[in-house]
Motif scaffolding. Structure first.
Motif, PDB file in Angstrom:
ATOM      1  N   ALA A   5       0.833  -1.200   0.000  1.00 46.53           N
ATOM      2  CA  ALA A   5       0.000   0.000   0.000  1.00 46.53           C
ATOM      3  C   ALA A   5       0.868   1.251   0.000  1.00 46.53           C
ATOM      4  O   ALA A   5       1.950   1.262   0.587  1.00 46.53           O
ATOM      5  CB  ALA A   5      -0.914  -0.002   1.213  1.00 46.53           C
ATOM      6  N   SER A   6       0.385   2.295  -0.638  1.00 45.99           N
ATOM      7  CA  SER A   6       1.094   3.567  -0.679  1.00 45.99           C
ATOM      8  C   SER A   6       0.094   4.701  -0.871  1.00 45.99           C
ATOM      9  O   SER A   6      -1.081   4.464  -1.139  1.00 45.99           O
ATOM     10  CB  SER A   6       2.120   3.571  -1.822  1.00 45.99           C
ATOM     11  N   GLY A   7       0.600   5.931  -0.724  1.00 46.18           N
ATOM     12  CA  GLY A   7      -0.231   7.092  -0.992  1.00 46.18           C
ATOM     13  C   GLY A   7      -0.697   7.848   0.231  1.00 46.18           C
ATOM     14  O   GLY A   7      -1.356   8.879   0.111  1.00 46.18           O
ATOM     15  N   GLY A   8      -0.374   7.349   1.413  1.00 44.35           N
ATOM     16  CA  GLY A   8      -0.777   8.054   2.618  1.00 44.35           C
ATOM     17  C   GLY A   8      -0.014   9.350   2.792  1.00 44.35           C
ATOM     18  O   GLY A   8       0.945   9.641   2.077  1.00 44.35           O
ATOM     19  N   GLY A   9      -0.460  10.155   3.753  1.00 46.35           N
ATOM     20  CA  GLY A   9       0.206  11.413   4.022  1.00 46.35           C
ATOM     21  C   GLY A   9      -0.594  12.269   4.971  1.00 46.35           C
ATOM     22  O   GLY A   9      -1.568  11.807   5.572  1.00 46.35           O
ATOM     23  N   MET A  33     -10.818  -7.444  -3.375  1.00 42.61           N
ATOM     24  CA  MET A  33      -9.826  -6.654  -2.654  1.00 42.61           C
ATOM     25  C   MET A  33     -10.527  -5.744  -1.663  1.00 42.61           C
ATOM     26  O   MET A  33     -11.586  -5.184  -1.947  1.00 42.61           O
ATOM     27  CB  MET A  33      -9.020  -5.795  -3.627  1.00 42.61           C
ATOM     28  N   GLY A  34      -9.905  -5.578  -0.506  1.00 40.06           N
ATOM     29  CA  GLY A  34     -10.506  -4.743   0.516  1.00 40.06           C
ATOM     30  C   GLY A  34      -9.525  -3.742   1.097  1.00 40.06           C
ATOM     31  O   GLY A  34      -8.307  -3.941   1.048  1.00 40.06           O
ATOM     32  N   TRP A  35     -10.092  -2.673   1.610  1.00 39.29           N
ATOM     33  CA  TRP A  35      -9.328  -1.678   2.379  1.00 39.29           C
ATOM     34  C   TRP A  35      -9.868  -1.675   3.804  1.00 39.29           C
ATOM     35  O   TRP A  35     -11.096  -1.681   4.015  1.00 39.29           O
ATOM     36  CB  TRP A  35      -9.470  -0.287   1.781  1.00 39.29           C
ATOM     37  N   PHE A  36      -8.962  -1.634   4.743  1.00 35.65           N
ATOM     38  CA  PHE A  36      -9.292  -1.552   6.157  1.00 35.65           C
ATOM     39  C   PHE A  36      -8.477  -0.406   6.758  1.00 35.65           C
ATOM     40  O   PHE A  36      -7.535   0.078   6.137  1.00 35.65           O
ATOM     41  CB  PHE A  36      -8.937  -2.864   6.864  1.00 35.65           C
ATOM     42  N   ARG A  37      -8.836  -0.019   7.967  1.00 38.62           N
ATOM     43  CA  ARG A  37      -8.043   0.995   8.656  1.00 38.62           C
ATOM     44  C   ARG A  37      -8.013   0.714  10.152  1.00 38.62           C
ATOM     45  O   ARG A  37      -8.919   0.084  10.693  1.00 38.62           O
ATOM     46  CB  ARG A  37      -8.572   2.405   8.386  1.00 38.62           C
ATOM     47  N   GLN A  38      -6.947   1.185  10.767  1.00 38.28           N
ATOM     48  CA  GLN A  38      -6.815   1.031  12.207  1.00 38.28           C
ATOM     49  C   GLN A  38      -6.283   2.325  12.784  1.00 38.28           C
ATOM     50  O   GLN A  38      -5.155   2.734  12.477  1.00 38.28           O
ATOM     51  CB  GLN A  38      -5.892  -0.127  12.568  1.00 38.28           C
ATOM     52  N   ALA A  39      -7.107   2.957  13.588  1.00 37.99           N
ATOM     53  CA  ALA A  39      -6.719   4.193  14.263  1.00 37.99           C
ATOM     54  C   ALA A  39      -6.028   3.845  15.581  1.00 37.99           C
ATOM     55  O   ALA A  39      -6.250   2.758  16.130  1.00 37.99           O
ATOM     56  CB  ALA A  39      -7.948   5.049  14.512  1.00 37.99           C
ATOM     57  N   PRO A  40      -5.224   4.752  16.113  1.00 38.00           N
ATOM     58  CA  PRO A  40      -4.534   4.481  17.375  1.00 38.00           C
ATOM     59  C   PRO A  40      -5.503   4.125  18.484  1.00 38.00           C
ATOM     60  O   PRO A  40      -6.484   4.841  18.719  1.00 38.00           O
ATOM     61  CB  PRO A  40      -3.820   5.809  17.666  1.00 38.00           C
ATOM     62  N   VAL A  92      -3.988   4.104  10.070  1.00 34.82           N
ATOM     63  CA  VAL A  92      -3.185   3.333   9.126  1.00 34.82           C
ATOM     64  C   VAL A  92      -4.156   2.559   8.246  1.00 34.82           C
ATOM     65  O   VAL A  92      -5.027   1.859   8.751  1.00 34.82           O
ATOM     66  CB  VAL A  92      -2.232   2.368   9.850  1.00 34.82           C
ATOM     67  N   TYR A  93      -4.014   2.729   6.953  1.00 34.89           N
ATOM     68  CA  TYR A  93      -4.896   2.066   5.994  1.00 34.89           C
ATOM     69  C   TYR A  93      -4.174   0.862   5.411  1.00 34.89           C
ATOM     70  O   TYR A  93      -3.027   0.972   4.957  1.00 34.89           O
ATOM     71  CB  TYR A  93      -5.294   3.034   4.884  1.00 34.89           C
ATOM     72  N   LEU A  94      -4.852  -0.268   5.432  1.00 32.46           N
ATOM     73  CA  LEU A  94      -4.276  -1.517   4.952  1.00 32.46           C
ATOM     74  C   LEU A  94      -5.140  -2.094   3.833  1.00 32.46           C
ATOM     75  O   LEU A  94      -6.368  -2.023   3.893  1.00 32.46           O
ATOM     76  CB  LEU A  94      -4.197  -2.543   6.080  1.00 32.46           C
ATOM     77  N   CYS A  95      -4.474  -2.677   2.855  1.00 24.09           N
ATOM     78  CA  CYS A  95      -5.218  -3.415   1.840  1.00 24.09           C
ATOM     79  C   CYS A  95      -5.098  -4.908   2.128  1.00 24.09           C
ATOM     80  O   CYS A  95      -4.143  -5.355   2.779  1.00 24.09           O
ATOM     81  CB  CYS A  95      -4.739  -3.096   0.431  1.00 24.09           C
ATOM     82  N   ALA A  96      -6.070  -5.633   1.662  1.00 24.04           N
ATOM     83  CA  ALA A  96      -6.119  -7.059   1.948  1.00 24.04           C
ATOM     84  C   ALA A  96      -6.834  -7.794   0.831  1.00 24.04           C
ATOM     85  O   ALA A  96      -7.608  -7.191   0.075  1.00 24.04           O
ATOM     86  CB  ALA A  96      -6.837  -7.296   3.274  1.00 24.04           C
ATOM     87  N   THR A  97      -6.587  -9.099   0.769  1.00 19.39           N
ATOM     88  CA  THR A  97      -7.307  -9.911  -0.188  1.00 19.39           C
ATOM     89  C   THR A  97      -7.575 -11.285   0.422  1.00 19.39           C
ATOM     90  O   THR A  97      -7.153 -11.585   1.545  1.00 19.39           O
ATOM     91  CB  THR A  97      -6.534 -10.019  -1.513  1.00 19.39           C
ATOM     92  N   GLN A  98      -8.287 -12.093  -0.321  1.00 17.15           N
ATOM     93  CA  GLN A  98      -8.760 -13.371   0.187  1.00 17.15           C
ATOM     94  C   GLN A  98      -8.043 -14.532  -0.503  1.00 17.15           C
ATOM     95  O   GLN A  98      -7.590 -14.408  -1.628  1.00 17.15           O
ATOM     96  CB  GLN A  98     -10.267 -13.462  -0.042  1.00 17.15           C
ATOM     97  N   SER A  99      -7.975 -15.643   0.164  1.00 18.54           N
ATOM     98  CA  SER A  99      -7.359 -16.814  -0.459  1.00 18.54           C
ATOM     99  C   SER A  99      -8.299 -17.425  -1.498  1.00 18.54           C
ATOM    100  O   SER A  99      -7.847 -17.971  -2.511  1.00 18.54           O
ATOM    101  CB  SER A  99      -6.989 -17.854   0.595  1.00 18.54           C
ATOM    102  N   TRP A 112      -2.527  -9.600   3.927  1.00 22.60           N
ATOM    103  CA  TRP A 112      -2.556  -8.187   4.320  1.00 22.60           C
ATOM    104  C   TRP A 112      -1.274  -7.484   3.903  1.00 22.60           C
ATOM    105  O   TRP A 112      -0.178  -8.058   4.004  1.00 22.60           O
ATOM    106  CB  TRP A 112      -2.718  -8.072   5.830  1.00 22.60           C
ATOM    107  N   GLY A 113      -1.415  -6.234   3.480  1.00 23.89           N
ATOM    108  CA  GLY A 113      -0.263  -5.396   3.229  1.00 23.89           C
ATOM    109  C   GLY A 113       0.201  -4.742   4.515  1.00 23.89           C
ATOM    110  O   GLY A 113      -0.413  -4.903   5.579  1.00 23.89           O
ATOM    111  N   GLN A 114       1.242  -3.933   4.408  1.00 21.35           N
ATOM    112  CA  GLN A 114       1.854  -3.366   5.614  1.00 21.35           C
ATOM    113  C   GLN A 114       1.185  -2.080   6.076  1.00 21.35           C
ATOM    114  O   GLN A 114       1.403  -1.661   7.195  1.00 21.35           O
ATOM    115  CB  GLN A 114       3.349  -3.095   5.383  1.00 21.35           C
ATOM    116  N   GLY A 115       0.370  -1.469   5.259  1.00 19.21           N
ATOM    117  CA  GLY A 115      -0.347  -0.271   5.658  1.00 19.21           C
ATOM    118  C   GLY A 115       0.352   1.023   5.277  1.00 19.21           C
ATOM    119  O   GLY A 115       1.574   1.084   5.133  1.00 19.21           O
ATOM    120  N   THR A 116      -0.453   2.060   5.131  1.00 15.98           N
ATOM    121  CA  THR A 116       0.052   3.397   4.857  1.00 15.98           C
ATOM    122  C   THR A 116      -0.687   4.371   5.758  1.00 15.98           C
ATOM    123  O   THR A 116      -1.898   4.273   5.936  1.00 15.98           O
ATOM    124  CB  THR A 116      -0.105   3.754   3.367  1.00 15.98           C
TER     125      THR A 116
END
Length: 122
Positions: A5-9, A33-40, A92-99, A112-116
């Protein structure tokens, strides 16, 4: 499957950002494909998803009308266009996909990706 994932700022409230998630593998065009997020201090939450052909999309109520998910199957990239950003979108926004192929956007995500990091200032 690897996801990057990229593009955060840092953006002011009311502004826009576009996140990208590049995926490895030959089966991208069959994957939801999905986008998720995790706030502090908060649990990870679902944001948006689209299916393999982008004929179906899913959004969290908190982002409907402001965020748009899209994909380019030729480039193995999924995007999240975020408009009218609010301080509560900071996470932090993470992208994910399914098996599994051809899954539901509300199904189980296995990779899961590493997040941006997205930070919205008021």
């Amino acid at each position: 499957v690897q996801l990057q994932a990229s593009g955060g700022g840092l953006v002011q409230a009311g502004g826009s950002l576009r996140l990208s998630c590049a995926a490895s593998g030959r089966t991208f065009s069959r994957k939801t494909m999905g986008w998720f997020r995790q706030a502090p201090g908060k649990e990870r939450e679902f944001v948006a998803a689209d299916n393999w052909s982008a004929s179906s999309t899913w959004y969290a109520d908190s982002v409907k009308g402001r965020f748009t998910i899209s994909r380019d199957n030729g480039k193995n990239i999924v995007y999240l266009q975020m408009n009218s950003l609010k301080p509560e979108d900071t996470a932090v926004y993470l992208c994910a996909t399914q098996s599994n192929d051809y899954g539901s956007g509300r199904g189980k995500y296995d990779y899961w990706g590493q997040g941006t990091l997205v930070t919205i200032s008021s």
